[in-house]
Design an enzyme around this catalytic site. Structure first.
Site, PDB file in Angstrom:
ATOM      1  N   LYS A 124     -30.043  37.706  13.701  1.00 12.05           N
ATOM      2  CA  LYS A 124     -29.198  38.895  13.862  1.00 12.05           C
ATOM      3  C   LYS A 124     -30.019  40.175  13.761  1.00 12.05           C
ATOM      4  O   LYS A 124     -29.886  41.074  14.575  1.00 12.05           O
ATOM      5  CB  LYS A 124     -28.085  38.933  12.798  1.00 12.05           C
ATOM      6  CG  LYS A 124     -27.117  37.780  12.855  1.00 12.05           C
ATOM      7  CD  LYS A 124     -25.955  37.965  11.881  1.00 12.05           C
ATOM      8  CE  LYS A 124     -26.367  38.007  10.419  1.00 12.05           C
ATOM      9  NZ  LYS A 124     -26.926  36.751   9.900  1.00 12.05           N
TER      10      LYS A 124
ATOM     11  N   ARG B   2     -18.439  39.886   6.874  1.00 10.57           N
ATOM     12  CA  ARG B   2     -18.805  38.505   6.550  1.00 10.57           C
ATOM     13  C   ARG B   2     -17.615  37.731   5.996  1.00 10.57           C
ATOM     14  O   ARG B   2     -17.742  36.542   5.716  1.00 10.57           O
ATOM     15  CB  ARG B   2     -19.906  38.526   5.487  1.00 10.57           C
ATOM     16  CG  ARG B   2     -21.294  38.123   5.997  1.00 10.57           C
ATOM     17  CD  ARG B   2     -22.224  38.267   4.818  1.00 10.57           C
ATOM     18  NE  ARG B   2     -23.467  37.600   4.914  1.00 10.57           N
ATOM     19  CZ  ARG B   2     -24.624  38.183   5.208  1.00 10.57           C
ATOM     20  NH1 ARG B   2     -24.662  39.452   5.546  1.00 10.57           N
ATOM     21  NH2 ARG B   2     -25.745  37.499   5.168  1.00 10.57           N
TER      22      ARG B   2
ATOM     23  N   ARG C 122     -40.008  33.314   7.585  1.00 12.13           N
ATOM     24  CA  ARG C 122     -39.569  34.711   7.692  1.00 12.13           C
ATOM     25  C   ARG C 122     -40.328  35.614   6.719  1.00 12.13           C
ATOM     26  O   ARG C 122     -40.560  35.265   5.568  1.00 12.13           O
ATOM     27  CB  ARG C 122     -38.073  34.809   7.416  1.00 12.13           C
ATOM     28  CG  ARG C 122     -37.621  36.265   7.398  1.00 12.13           C
ATOM     29  CD  ARG C 122     -36.206  36.438   7.770  1.00 12.13           C
ATOM     30  NE  ARG C 122     -35.278  36.054   6.728  1.00 12.13           N
ATOM     31  CZ  ARG C 122     -33.969  36.240   6.849  1.00 12.13           C
ATOM     32  NH1 ARG C 122     -33.469  36.782   7.935  1.00 12.13           N
ATOM     33  NH2 ARG C 122     -33.167  35.867   5.882  1.00 12.13           N
TER      34      ARG C 122
ATOM     35  N   ARG D 247     -38.504  37.038   1.413  1.00  7.97           N
ATOM     36  CA  ARG D 247     -37.306  37.408   0.655  1.00  7.97           C
ATOM     37  C   ARG D 247     -37.020  36.375  -0.426  1.00  7.97           C
ATOM     38  O   ARG D 247     -37.161  35.185  -0.199  1.00  7.97           O
ATOM     39  CB  ARG D 247     -36.108  37.524   1.598  1.00  7.97           C
ATOM     40  CG  ARG D 247     -36.012  38.885   2.215  1.00  7.97           C
ATOM     41  CD  ARG D 247     -34.979  38.945   3.303  1.00  7.97           C
ATOM     42  NE  ARG D 247     -33.700  38.346   2.923  1.00  7.97           N
ATOM     43  CZ  ARG D 247     -32.605  38.454   3.674  1.00  7.97           C
ATOM     44  NH1 ARG D 247     -32.643  39.119   4.812  1.00  7.97           N
ATOM     45  NH2 ARG D 247     -31.486  37.896   3.288  1.00  7.97           N
TER      46      ARG D 247
ATOM     47  N   ARG E 278     -26.578  29.668   1.163  1.00  3.66           N
ATOM     48  CA  ARG E 278     -26.136  30.741   2.065  1.00  3.66           C
ATOM     49  C   ARG E 278     -25.510  30.159   3.340  1.00  3.66           C
ATOM     50  O   ARG E 278     -24.571  30.735   3.881  1.00  3.66           O
ATOM     51  CB  ARG E 278     -27.315  31.656   2.407  1.00  3.66           C
ATOM     52  CG  ARG E 278     -27.771  32.468   1.183  1.00  3.66           C
ATOM     53  CD  ARG E 278     -29.106  33.132   1.400  1.00  3.66           C
ATOM     54  NE  ARG E 278     -29.061  34.142   2.426  1.00  3.66           N
ATOM     55  CZ  ARG E 278     -30.116  34.530   3.136  1.00  3.66           C
ATOM     56  NH1 ARG E 278     -31.289  33.986   2.926  1.00  3.66           N
ATOM     57  NH2 ARG E 278     -29.994  35.465   4.040  1.00  3.66           N
TER      58      ARG E 278
HETATM   59  P1  AMP Z   1     -28.561  39.603   4.871  1.00  2.02           P
HETATM   60  O1  AMP Z   1     -29.758  40.482   4.833  1.00  2.02           O
HETATM   61  O2  AMP Z   1     -27.526  40.072   5.881  1.00  2.02           O
HETATM   62  O3  AMP Z   1     -28.895  38.144   5.054  1.00  2.02           O
HETATM   63  O4  AMP Z   1     -27.836  39.737   3.454  1.00  2.02           O
HETATM   64  C1  AMP Z   1     -28.485  39.321   2.267  1.00  2.02           C
HETATM   65  C2  AMP Z   1     -27.487  39.167   1.150  1.00  2.02           C
HETATM   66  O5  AMP Z   1     -26.827  40.417   0.924  1.00  2.02           O
HETATM   67  C3  AMP Z   1     -26.365  38.165   1.422  1.00  2.02           C
HETATM   68  O6  AMP Z   1     -26.738  36.842   1.119  1.00  2.02           O
HETATM   69  C4  AMP Z   1     -25.287  38.700   0.493  1.00  2.02           C
HETATM   70  O7  AMP Z   1     -25.573  38.361  -0.857  1.00  2.02           O
HETATM   71  C5  AMP Z   1     -25.461  40.208   0.610  1.00  2.02           C
HETATM   72  N1  AMP Z   1     -24.646  40.767   1.718  1.00  2.02           N
HETATM   73  C6  AMP Z   1     -25.096  41.432   2.822  1.00  2.02           C
HETATM   74  N2  AMP Z   1     -24.087  41.788   3.623  1.00  2.02           N
HETATM   75  C7  AMP Z   1     -22.949  41.332   3.023  1.00  2.02           C
HETATM   76  C8  AMP Z   1     -21.578  41.363   3.365  1.00  2.02           C
HETATM   77  N3  AMP Z   1     -21.142  41.934   4.498  1.00  2.02           N
HETATM   78  N4  AMP Z   1     -20.691  40.805   2.493  1.00  2.02           N
HETATM   79  C9  AMP Z   1     -21.103  40.236   1.338  1.00  2.02           C
HETATM   80  N5  AMP Z   1     -22.380  40.156   0.969  1.00  2.02           N
HETATM   81  C10 AMP Z   1     -23.304  40.693   1.792  1.00  2.02           C
END
Ligand code: AMP
Length: 207
Positions: free
Chosen positions: A13, A88, A123, A151, A162
Site C-alpha cells: 500500500k 481499517r 522490508r 520495523r 497483523r
Molecule cells: P501500517 O504502517 O499502516 O502498517 O500501521 C502500523 C500499525 O499502526 C498498525 O499495525 C496499527 O497498530 C496502527 N494503525 C495504523 N493505521 C491504523 C488504523 N487505521 N486503525 C487502527 N490502527 C492503525
C-alpha cells in the site's frame, strides 16, 4: 480524486500510494506513518498508540478517527488524497462517511498471506520520512538522509498477528465499499511497476 488503498500489511500500500501520489499530484496519507512520527516525538497520542502497534493490534478507532479528520482538514487535501492503511475497521469507514467524505475508488490489493510473510522479512523503512523499501524488490535509497530500519512490528510473530487482524477487522471493508459501487480489486503482479500500471489504468479509465 479521493482514493483508499486497502490491503493486508505488506501488500504494498505504502509503495503504491507513493507512486500514485506522484502521478496524480495528491497527498498520500498513512495513519501508520503519522502514528510512528507521534511515537518519535513522544506525544500523548504516540504514547497511547505504541503498545497496540508493537503487538500488531489496531489502535482504538476514536484515536484514528481524530487523527485522520485533523489531517484531511489540511489545505493540501483540498484537491483529493490517497488513504493508506485507513480506514481499517467498519467503524472508521462509517466515521469517514458520516463526515461527508465520499470515495471515488477503493483499490484492494490482493495478495496471498504466504507471499506477505516472505516479503515482510525484507522490508526496511526510513526512520526519518517513513519511505518504504524492500531489500530485493525496491532497493533502499536514503533519499532524505534518514536511517533505514526494520520495523519493530515486522517480526514474523507480529506479522502473523497483523494478518489475522486484517482478515478479521479490515477485510469486511471490501463488502462495505462493494455495496457502494467503488471497490476495485487489483491482483499483486510481482514487480511494483506492473501493479502501479494496473492501478493507474483503473483510476484513469474511471476518473
Ligand atoms: P501500517 O504502517 O499502516 O502498517 O500501521 C502500523 C500499525 O499502526 C498498525 O499495525 C496499527 O497498530 C496502527 N494503525 C495504523 N493505521 C491504523 C488504523 N487505521 N486503525 C487502527 N490502527 C492503525
Amino acid at each position: 480524486m479521493k482514493l483508499i488503498l486497502l490491503g493486508a500489511p505488506g501488500a504494498g500500500k505504502g509503495t503504491q500510494a507513493a507512486v500514485i501520489s506522484r502521478e496524480l499530484g495528491i497527498p498520500a496519507i498513512s495513519t501508520g506513518n503519522i502514528l510512528r512520527a507521534a511515537i518519535q516525538e513522544g506525544t500523548p497520542t504516540g504514547m497511547k498508540a505504541k503498545t497496540y502497534m508493537d503487538e500488531g493490534h489496531l489502535v482504538p478507532d476514536e484515536v484514528i478517527i481524530g487523527i485522520i479528520k485533523e489531517r484531511l482538514a489540511e489545505p493540501d487535501c483540498a484537491k483529493g488524497f490517497i488513504l493508506d492503511g485507513v480506514p481499517r475497521t467498519i467503524a472508521q469507514a462509517e466515521a469517514l462517511e458520516a463526515a461527508g467524505i465520499k470515495f471515488d475508488h477503493v483499490v484492494s490489493l490482493e495478495i496471498a498471506d504466504a507471499t506477505i510473510m516472505e516479503r515482510m522479512s525484507g522490508r526496511r523503512v526510513c526512520s526519518k520520512c517513513g519511505a518504504s523499501y524492500h531489500i530485493v524488490a525496491v532497493p533502499p535509497k536514503a533519499v532524505c538522509g534518514g536511517e533505514l530500519v526494520t520495523r519493530k512490528d515486522d517480526k514474523p510473530e507480529t506479522v502473523k498477528n497483523r494478518l489475522a487482524v486484517y482478515h478479521r477487522e479490515t477485510e469486511p471493508l471490501k463488502d462495505f465499499y462493494r455495496e457502494r459501487g467503488v471497490l476495485y480489486p487489483v491482483e499483486d503482479m510481482g514487480p511494483v511497476e506492473a501493479t502501479s500500471k494496473a492501478i493507474l489504468a483503473i483510476l484513469r479509465q474511471d476518473g
